[in-house]
Design a protein around this motif. Structure first.
Motif, PDB file in Angstrom:
ATOM      1  N   HIS A   5     -14.442   8.004  11.409  1.00 56.91           N
ATOM      2  CA  HIS A   5     -13.127   7.531  11.834  1.00 56.91           C
ATOM      3  C   HIS A   5     -11.968   8.396  11.339  1.00 56.91           C
ATOM      4  O   HIS A   5     -10.804   8.082  11.624  1.00 56.91           O
ATOM      5  CB  HIS A   5     -12.924   6.091  11.342  1.00 56.91           C
ATOM      6  N   LYS A   6     -12.272   9.448  10.570  1.00 55.06           N
ATOM      7  CA  LYS A   6     -11.274  10.373  10.013  1.00 55.06           C
ATOM      8  C   LYS A   6     -10.479   9.761   8.859  1.00 55.06           C
ATOM      9  O   LYS A   6     -10.149  10.436   7.897  1.00 55.06           O
ATOM     10  CB  LYS A   6     -10.299  10.853  11.102  1.00 55.06           C
ATOM     11  N   ALA A   7     -10.145   8.485   8.953  1.00 60.30           N
ATOM     12  CA  ALA A   7      -9.399   7.785   7.899  1.00 60.30           C
ATOM     13  C   ALA A   7      -9.530   6.288   8.136  1.00 60.30           C
ATOM     14  O   ALA A   7      -9.888   5.849   9.235  1.00 60.30           O
ATOM     15  CB  ALA A   7      -7.931   8.195   7.901  1.00 60.30           C
ATOM     16  N   VAL A   8      -9.252   5.511   7.095  1.00 63.60           N
ATOM     17  CA  VAL A   8      -9.255   4.052   7.217  1.00 63.60           C
ATOM     18  C   VAL A   8      -8.016   3.503   6.520  1.00 63.60           C
ATOM     19  O   VAL A   8      -7.361   4.189   5.734  1.00 63.60           O
ATOM     20  CB  VAL A   8     -10.528   3.412   6.598  1.00 63.60           C
ATOM     21  N   ILE A   9      -7.713   2.237   6.798  1.00 57.09           N
ATOM     22  CA  ILE A   9      -6.566   1.555   6.208  1.00 57.09           C
ATOM     23  C   ILE A   9      -7.109   0.403   5.359  1.00 57.09           C
ATOM     24  O   ILE A   9      -7.710  -0.532   5.886  1.00 57.09           O
ATOM     25  CB  ILE A   9      -5.623   1.004   7.299  1.00 57.09           C
ATOM     26  N   VAL A  10      -6.903   0.467   4.050  1.00 59.62           N
ATOM     27  CA  VAL A  10      -7.481  -0.518   3.128  1.00 59.62           C
ATOM     28  C   VAL A  10      -6.411  -1.530   2.722  1.00 59.62           C
ATOM     29  O   VAL A  10      -5.344  -1.151   2.229  1.00 59.62           O
ATOM     30  CB  VAL A  10      -8.063   0.165   1.881  1.00 59.62           C
ATOM     31  N   GLU A  11      -6.704  -2.809   2.926  1.00 60.65           N
ATOM     32  CA  GLU A  11      -5.700  -3.845   2.624  1.00 60.65           C
ATOM     33  C   GLU A  11      -5.565  -4.083   1.118  1.00 60.65           C
ATOM     34  O   GLU A  11      -6.432  -3.710   0.325  1.00 60.65           O
ATOM     35  CB  GLU A  11      -6.039  -5.150   3.355  1.00 60.65           C
ATOM     36  N   ASN A  12      -4.489  -4.739   0.763  1.00 57.33           N
ATOM     37  CA  ASN A  12      -4.145  -4.876  -0.654  1.00 57.33           C
ATOM     38  C   ASN A  12      -4.917  -5.976  -1.384  1.00 57.33           C
ATOM     39  O   ASN A  12      -4.669  -6.206  -2.564  1.00 57.33           O
ATOM     40  CB  ASN A  12      -2.644  -5.111  -0.816  1.00 57.33           C
ATOM     41  N   HIS A  13      -5.866  -6.624  -0.733  1.00 61.32           N
ATOM     42  CA  HIS A  13      -6.737  -7.569  -1.431  1.00 61.32           C
ATOM     43  C   HIS A  13      -8.022  -6.882  -1.895  1.00 61.32           C
ATOM     44  O   HIS A  13      -8.982  -7.556  -2.296  1.00 61.32           O
ATOM     45  CB  HIS A  13      -7.058  -8.761  -0.544  1.00 61.32           C
ATOM     46  N   LEU A  14      -8.014  -5.564  -1.844  1.00 60.66           N
ATOM     47  CA  LEU A  14      -9.143  -4.781  -2.319  1.00 60.66           C
ATOM     48  C   LEU A  14      -8.662  -3.735  -3.325  1.00 60.66           C
ATOM     49  O   LEU A  14      -7.569  -3.180  -3.187  1.00 60.66           O
ATOM     50  CB  LEU A  14      -9.834  -4.051  -1.157  1.00 60.66           C
ATOM     51  N   ASN A  15      -9.472  -3.487  -4.328  1.00 60.71           N
ATOM     52  CA  ASN A  15      -9.269  -2.346  -5.218  1.00 60.71           C
ATOM     53  C   ASN A  15     -10.171  -1.212  -4.763  1.00 60.71           C
ATOM     54  O   ASN A  15     -11.283  -1.451  -4.267  1.00 60.71           O
ATOM     55  CB  ASN A  15      -9.622  -2.712  -6.669  1.00 60.71           C
ATOM     56  N   MET A  16      -9.696   0.010  -4.941  1.00 60.56           N
ATOM     57  CA  MET A  16     -10.471   1.184  -4.568  1.00 60.56           C
ATOM     58  C   MET A  16     -10.778   2.001  -5.824  1.00 60.56           C
ATOM     59  O   MET A  16      -9.875   2.376  -6.570  1.00 60.56           O
ATOM     60  CB  MET A  16      -9.681   2.061  -3.593  1.00 60.56           C
ATOM     61  N   VAL A  17     -12.054   2.268  -6.046  1.00 63.25           N
ATOM     62  CA  VAL A  17     -12.459   3.175  -7.119  1.00 63.25           C
ATOM     63  C   VAL A  17     -12.787   4.504  -6.450  1.00 63.25           C
ATOM     64  O   VAL A  17     -13.775   4.622  -5.722  1.00 63.25           O
ATOM     65  CB  VAL A  17     -13.689   2.637  -7.885  1.00 63.25           C
ATOM     66  N   ARG A  18     -11.917   5.500  -6.694  1.00 62.90           N
ATOM     67  CA  ARG A  18     -12.050   6.780  -6.001  1.00 62.90           C
ATOM     68  C   ARG A  18     -12.145   7.937  -6.986  1.00 62.90           C
ATOM     69  O   ARG A  18     -11.614   7.876  -8.092  1.00 62.90           O
ATOM     70  CB  ARG A  18     -10.849   7.011  -5.076  1.00 62.90           C
ATOM     71  N   ALA A  19     -12.808   8.996  -6.543  1.00 66.40           N
ATOM     72  CA  ALA A  19     -12.915  10.202  -7.362  1.00 66.40           C
ATOM     73  C   ALA A  19     -11.538  10.831  -7.528  1.00 66.40           C
ATOM     74  O   ALA A  19     -10.774  10.936  -6.563  1.00 66.40           O
ATOM     75  CB  ALA A  19     -13.877  11.184  -6.720  1.00 66.40           C
ATOM     76  N   THR A  20     -11.228  11.247  -8.737  1.00 68.38           N
ATOM     77  CA  THR A  20      -9.958  11.912  -9.023  1.00 68.38           C
ATOM     78  C   THR A  20     -10.144  13.406  -9.243  1.00 68.38           C
ATOM     79  O   THR A  20      -9.173  14.128  -9.473  1.00 68.38           O
ATOM     80  CB  THR A  20      -9.317  11.303 -10.281  1.00 68.38           C
ATOM     81  N   VAL A  21     -11.384  13.859  -9.180  1.00 63.90           N
ATOM     82  CA  VAL A  21     -11.708  15.275  -9.346  1.00 63.90           C
ATOM     83  C   VAL A  21     -12.632  15.688  -8.205  1.00 63.90           C
ATOM     84  O   VAL A  21     -13.299  14.840  -7.590  1.00 63.90           O
ATOM     85  CB  VAL A  21     -12.391  15.539 -10.710  1.00 63.90           C
TER      86      VAL A  21
END
Length: 212
Positions: A115-131
């Motif tokens: 999908h190239k990108a997604v839109i994540v709502e604010n009732h979810l936390n995202m744990v993402r790579a920072t490196v």
């Protein structure tokens, strides 16, 4: 008591393994005119909290009231809403009677790529790579957060039904040797029971059993 004592001796956090936590940026009622029930050019999937199931799986869905599946982005204004990398999603709010406080699921790279990108709502936390190359894959982070012992550890530092990004970033995690072993087990496709046993050992006195 034994668990809290063990937590005090565990210095490693998500940041030590190349991950950070942020809240989904999308607040739906601020963008009502951009919600669509059918895909149109320039639309991206909305990831609602219901997409993280109670069984700790990611299933893209929008079945609840006001939950449209698509968001018509207006770049560059809406670029800040777009999530373009895989991550581990966690429900931000839980009920007192729920068995688990941490309910996580990995959103795969293949879903993002499709999908190239997604839109994540604010009732979810995202744990993402920072490196560019985190020490362990996201699947290991998801396995950790979905284990009973880590849920218990989180409850030791969490005083409400809300799961905050700050508390997740302060959650004590196993040392690098254990994380490396978990990564190998996840890659080998061993059973969830074996993975959880290694995680549990890292948070108990039987720590020696968790090391290679």
């Amino acid at each position: 008591v034994a668990l809290t004592r063990r937590l005090r001796s565990m210095p490693h956090r998500l940041s030590d393994y190349g991950y950070g936590v942020s809240t989904g940026p999308f607040v739906w009622n601020r963008f009502k005119d951009q919600l669509h029930h059918e895909r149109k050019p320039g639309c991206y999937p909305i990831i609602w909290a219901e997409s993280v199931t109670s069984a700790c799986r990611f299933e893209w869905r929008s079945e609840r009231r006001n939950h449209a599946p698509w968001f018509a982005a207006k770049p560059p204004r809406d670029n800040w809403l777009m999530v373009t990398q895989p991550c581990v999603l966690l429900q931000r709010t839980t009920a007192k009677e729920q068995h688990r406080r941490l309910i996580a699921a990995e959103m795969s790279e293949s879903f993002i790529r499709r999908h190239k990108a997604v839109i994540v709502e604010n009732h979810l936390n995202m744990v993402r790579a920072t490196v560019p190359a985190p020490q362990v894959p996201a699947a290991v982070i998801a396995a950790l957060l979905n284990s009973a012992i880590v849920d218990a550890a989180f409850r030791c530092i969490n005083g409400s039904v809300a799961v905050s990004a700050f508390e997740l970033e302060e959650l004590p995690l196993p040392p690098p040797a254990v994380m490396a072993k978990l990564a190998a087990l996840v890659a080998a496709g061993v059973t969830a029971k074996k993975i959880k046993a290694v995680i549990s050992a890292a948070y108990t006195r039987d720590h020696a059993a968790a090391t290679p």
